[in-house]
Each structure stands twice: as C-alpha cells, then as structure tokens.
Design an enzyme around this catalytic site. Sequence first.
Site, PDB file in Angstrom:
ATOM      1  N   HIS A  71       0.856  -1.178   0.000  1.00  0.00           N
ATOM      2  CA  HIS A  71       0.000   0.000   0.000  1.00  0.00           C
ATOM      3  C   HIS A  71       0.898   1.236   0.000  1.00  0.00           C
ATOM      4  O   HIS A  71       2.073   1.168   0.363  1.00  0.00           O
ATOM      5  CB  HIS A  71      -0.885   0.023   1.239  1.00  0.00           C
ATOM      6  CG  HIS A  71      -1.944  -1.024   1.237  1.00  0.00           C
ATOM      7  ND1 HIS A  71      -3.002  -0.991   2.118  1.00  0.00           N
ATOM      8  CD2 HIS A  71      -2.126  -2.129   0.466  1.00  0.00           C
ATOM      9  CE1 HIS A  71      -3.783  -2.030   1.896  1.00  0.00           C
ATOM     10  NE2 HIS A  71      -3.272  -2.736   0.901  1.00  0.00           N
ATOM     11  N   GLU A  73       1.038   3.774   1.956  1.00  0.00           N
ATOM     12  CA  GLU A  73       1.588   4.084   3.273  1.00  0.00           C
ATOM     13  C   GLU A  73       2.754   3.166   3.623  1.00  0.00           C
ATOM     14  O   GLU A  73       3.757   3.610   4.182  1.00  0.00           O
ATOM     15  CB  GLU A  73       0.509   3.938   4.367  1.00  0.00           C
ATOM     16  CG  GLU A  73      -0.701   4.799   4.167  1.00  0.00           C
ATOM     17  CD  GLU A  73      -1.847   4.099   3.465  1.00  0.00           C
ATOM     18  OE1 GLU A  73      -2.999   4.363   3.828  1.00  0.00           O
ATOM     19  OE2 GLU A  73      -1.596   3.287   2.547  1.00  0.00           O
ATOM     20  N   CYS A 101      -5.961   1.745   6.057  1.00  0.00           N
ATOM     21  CA  CYS A 101      -6.611   0.496   6.456  1.00  0.00           C
ATOM     22  C   CYS A 101      -6.020   0.021   7.792  1.00  0.00           C
ATOM     23  O   CYS A 101      -5.124   0.654   8.347  1.00  0.00           O
ATOM     24  CB  CYS A 101      -6.399  -0.559   5.373  1.00  0.00           C
ATOM     25  SG  CYS A 101      -4.685  -1.136   5.245  1.00  0.00           S
ATOM     26  N   CYS A 104      -2.161  -0.591   7.594  1.00  0.00           N
ATOM     27  CA  CYS A 104      -1.384   0.640   7.525  1.00  0.00           C
ATOM     28  C   CYS A 104      -1.485   1.442   8.817  1.00  0.00           C
ATOM     29  O   CYS A 104      -0.490   2.010   9.272  1.00  0.00           O
ATOM     30  CB  CYS A 104      -1.821   1.472   6.323  1.00  0.00           C
ATOM     31  SG  CYS A 104      -1.436   0.656   4.754  1.00  0.00           S
TER      32      CYS A 104
END
Length: 169
Positions: A71, A73, A101, A104
Amino acid sequence: MADPVRPAIARLAGPQAWSASDERFMSRALELAQEAAASNEIPVGAVIVADGSVIGEGCNRPIATADPTWHAEMAALREAAHRSHNYRLPGATLYVTLEPCVMCAGAIVLGRLERLVFAARDLRFGAVRSKFRLADSDLLNHRVEIQEGLFAAEAAELLADFFRARRSP
C-alpha cells in the site's frame, strides 16, 4: 439518489486551516496517487515528511509487486525507515490521500509517527476514523495526531473516476 461509484468514500464538509506545507505535501501525495492510477493500481499516494523534508513516499503497487502489503503508506514507511536508519519515525508526518486500512494504521502506530493527515475517508476499510480508531486509541502505547479532509474532494474524485472507468464497458 446516491452515486453507486462512491459509496465507500466520504468527503468532509467544513473549513480547516491548512499550512502551505501541508498543501504542498498532500499535493505530492495526489501526484503519486495519479501515478498509481496510470499503472492500473487503486489511486492512493503517501508522503512522509520530517523536519520539512520528504523522507519517504509511495503509491499503491500490490498488483505490480504481487504483494498485498504494498500500500502507499507501507511503501512510504519502508523508504522513510530505510533513509532514517530507524524503524521509528518520531516527529514525522504522513500525508495520504485515503484513510489508512487496519494494516497501515498499525504500521503507522508501530513507526511512532507524530501526525497523520489524510484526504478522504474510506467508509469500508478505514481504520483511523471510519471503522476503527486505531491510530489514536487509548488501548495502544502510542497515539498519532490525526487531521483529515485536506484535498478530500480531489482525492475522492480521483478514486471515483478510477472505479468508474474500470466499471465502464
């Protein structure tokens, strides 16, 4: 009638004072989100800043990397930790175009970031405000300062356009 393309993305109403540097760094996160979209990845971008300088950035690449943890992040955190030679990033701010999420949000807490600024809420998977409050939970040993809504409309529109295009014949 609600737009069926946008059920999971919320825009925040109401003004908030943002600094010029906040706007600059979130603009960069939006550029990274556009790069992800151009690669057919969900358009999310992230930038980590410490002492006024970018120390990490990334965009979603789970398809290209065959890695579900890639992701925006996580990519930004990996780069920032590598460049800092430290897995903890005290004093750092993460700018991200979509609410993090669970994975993260947990990594943000483990990285001891000071501040999180995100654009649009993710009503389905958001773990910072929408579904959970992981990043500033009293149950954890570190709490992150959270601000939301900077360029929320732009981030939400980018996501909506991406999914609309994918659903079009």
